[in-house]
Design a protein around this motif. Structure first.
Motif, PDB file in Angstrom:
ATOM      1  N   SER A 146      53.870  84.405   9.840  1.00 29.24           N
ATOM      2  CA  SER A 146      54.942  83.490   9.414  1.00 29.24           C
ATOM      3  C   SER A 146      54.461  82.650   8.238  1.00 29.24           C
ATOM      4  CB  SER A 146      55.326  82.595  10.588  1.00 29.24           C
ATOM      5  OG  SER A 146      54.295  81.672  10.841  1.00 29.24           O
ATOM      6  N   HIS A 180      56.856  83.030  19.530  1.00 29.09           N
ATOM      7  CA  HIS A 180      57.040  84.203  18.657  1.00 29.09           C
ATOM      8  C   HIS A 180      56.692  85.485  19.415  1.00 29.09           C
ATOM      9  CE1 HIS A 180      58.372  82.658  14.828  1.00 29.09           C
ATOM     10  NE2 HIS A 180      57.398  81.771  14.760  1.00 29.09           N
ATOM     11  N   HIS A 203      54.052  77.271  20.069  1.00 28.80           N
ATOM     12  CA  HIS A 203      54.981  77.924  19.142  1.00 28.80           C
ATOM     13  C   HIS A 203      54.707  79.432  18.998  1.00 28.80           C
ATOM     14  CE1 HIS A 203      57.798  78.026  15.763  1.00 28.80           C
ATOM     15  NE2 HIS A 203      56.906  78.756  15.113  1.00 28.80           N
ATOM     16  N   ASP A 226      62.122  81.101  12.937  1.00 27.92           N
ATOM     17  CA  ASP A 226      62.065  80.102  14.003  1.00 27.92           C
ATOM     18  C   ASP A 226      63.408  79.917  14.705  1.00 27.92           C
ATOM     19  OD1 ASP A 226      59.430  79.800  13.538  1.00 27.92           O
ATOM     20  OD2 ASP A 226      59.569  77.868  12.523  1.00 27.92           O
TER      21      ASP A 226
END
Ligand code: KG4
Ligand code: ZN
Length: 366
Positions: A140, A119, A115, A334
């Motif tokens: 985040s 980003h 993930h 996201d």
């Protein structure tokens, strides 16, 4: 590349294409995000079980819509990329299972994506190749991590939070001020009309001993649980009055009733809290950039949507003669376009998932 992202409370799918342009090699053909924020708001935060069930309801429609908006068909998809972790395991499982089934049915390779790599790659998707080496701050609701990026597709973790993520601190402070969820955008807005030096919240600093402790693998640490507690104490103090007042109840006199903070007091607290968080994030990021001899700085993740963080980062970047890159608002929070982009990068590095690929709640960076 079809990208699929379901690590938290956003069901997302996107199509990203490689084009023959050195300055912008990735083109976003579509990016669809079904946000569950309205559902979780009622509970004051993400409820994992509800999140996975909602992903199940949304995933087929979101993927179909991403295909429609890209004006393409499944047969034109060359590979599928999916977020394998980190995140909520029940949420991740929906995306991983869906992506595996789809890739298998299409006879196309499946590429697992971290993930946070997503980003980081949101910056390359938006701006094309960044001047390297770069230092990238991913900030985040779940993460506050600094990466050294010496080459495209190489991410070295050089710092992270030892407790709360910055976005988590925003969400918790908003909650204790009674402002709702998610807290980041609300505090960002209120802070614009507040006095940012009204309250002197402490900045957490690491001691030299902390930094050089044996076994430490990162050099630059963040900590945001202290400021959250300071805001809580300050708010309680303001609502209850001085301690001696509160003690009156103990001596038999009626205890004073807590008072409601005025709108301006709340704006001042929001602005003062935000100043400290933004200063901490940028101090550490620019310090890391100097240490790494970086030619650019990137800031990605949900909190990179913050207006003060963006503004202050640009000013500091000019002062330090370092270009600072942030994604557009859609690519900050996201989304699956960043996962498709990171998937393209990994695809060319030769990464392919086996059919027994599993979701990993605390996946390590490749
Ligand atoms: O990247 P993201 O969508 O999901 C995670 O991977 O966590 O980030 C969500 C986080 C939330 O904590 C939210 O409060 C924060 O990003 N956020 C902001 C802003 N917009 C979203 N924080 C500060 N200022 C904003 N404008
Ligand atoms: Zn994220």
């Amino acid at each position: 590349m079809l990208g699929i992202e379901t690590s938290c409370d956003e069901t997302a799918a996107a199509v990203v294409e490689e084009v023959d342009d050195q300055t912008r090699p990735w083109r976003m053909r579509s990016s669809v995000v079904a946000s569950q924020v309205a559902i979780h708001r009622e509970w004051g935060g993400v409820v994992p079980e509800i999140a996975s069930r909602q992903h199940l309801r949304d995933i087929c429609g979101v993927v179909e819509r991403a295909m429609d908006e890209a004006r393409t068909s499944m047969s034109a998809i060359d590979a599928v990329a999916v977020t394998q972790g980190p995140g909520l395991v029940g949420s991740l499982l929906v995306g991983v299972s869906f992506a595996k089934s789809l890739a298998l049915a299409l006879g196309r390779p499946l590429v697992p994506v971290h993930h946070l790599a997503g980003h980081i790659e949101s910056l390359f998707l938006e701006h094309g190749p960044l001047p390297l080496p770069a230092v990238v701050l991913v900030v985040s609701g779940g993460h506050t991590s600094l990466f050294h990026v010496p080459d495209a597709g190489v991410y070295r973790l050089i710092g992270r939070t030892r407790d709360d993520a910055a976005g988590e601190a925003y969400d918790k402070v908003a909650k204790l001020l009674g402002l709702g969820y998610p807290g980041g955008p609300i505090i960002d807005k209120l802070a614009r009309e507040g006095h940012d030096r009204a309250v002197d919240f402490p900045v957490s600093r690491m001691t030299h001993r902390d930094r050089v402790a044996p076994g430490k693998t990162t050099r630059f640490e963040f900590s945001f649980s202290g400021i959250k507690t300071s805001v809580l104490r300050y708010v309680r103090g303001q609502r209850m009055g001085p301690a001696s007042e509160a003690m009156r109840g103990v001596r038999g006199e009626p205890a004073p009733q807590p008072r409601t903070l005025s709108a301006q007091e709340i704006r001042d607290i929001a602005a003062s809290f935000q100043r400290v968080v933004v200063e901490t994030l940028l101090d550490r990021t620019f310090e890391a950039a100097r240490w790494a001899g970086a030619k650019s700085i990137g800031i990605a993740g949900g909190v990179s949507a913050n207006s003060r963080l963006r503004g202050d980062a640009a000013i500091r970047g000019e002062e330090a003669a370092l270009p600072v890159f942030v994604p557009s608002l859609h690519l900050s929070t996201d989304n699956a376009a960043m996962i498709a982009a990171a998937g393209l990068r990994r695809f060319h590095q030769g990464a392919r998932a086996e059919w027994d690929l599993n979701a990993e709640a605390s996946l390590a960076m490749p």
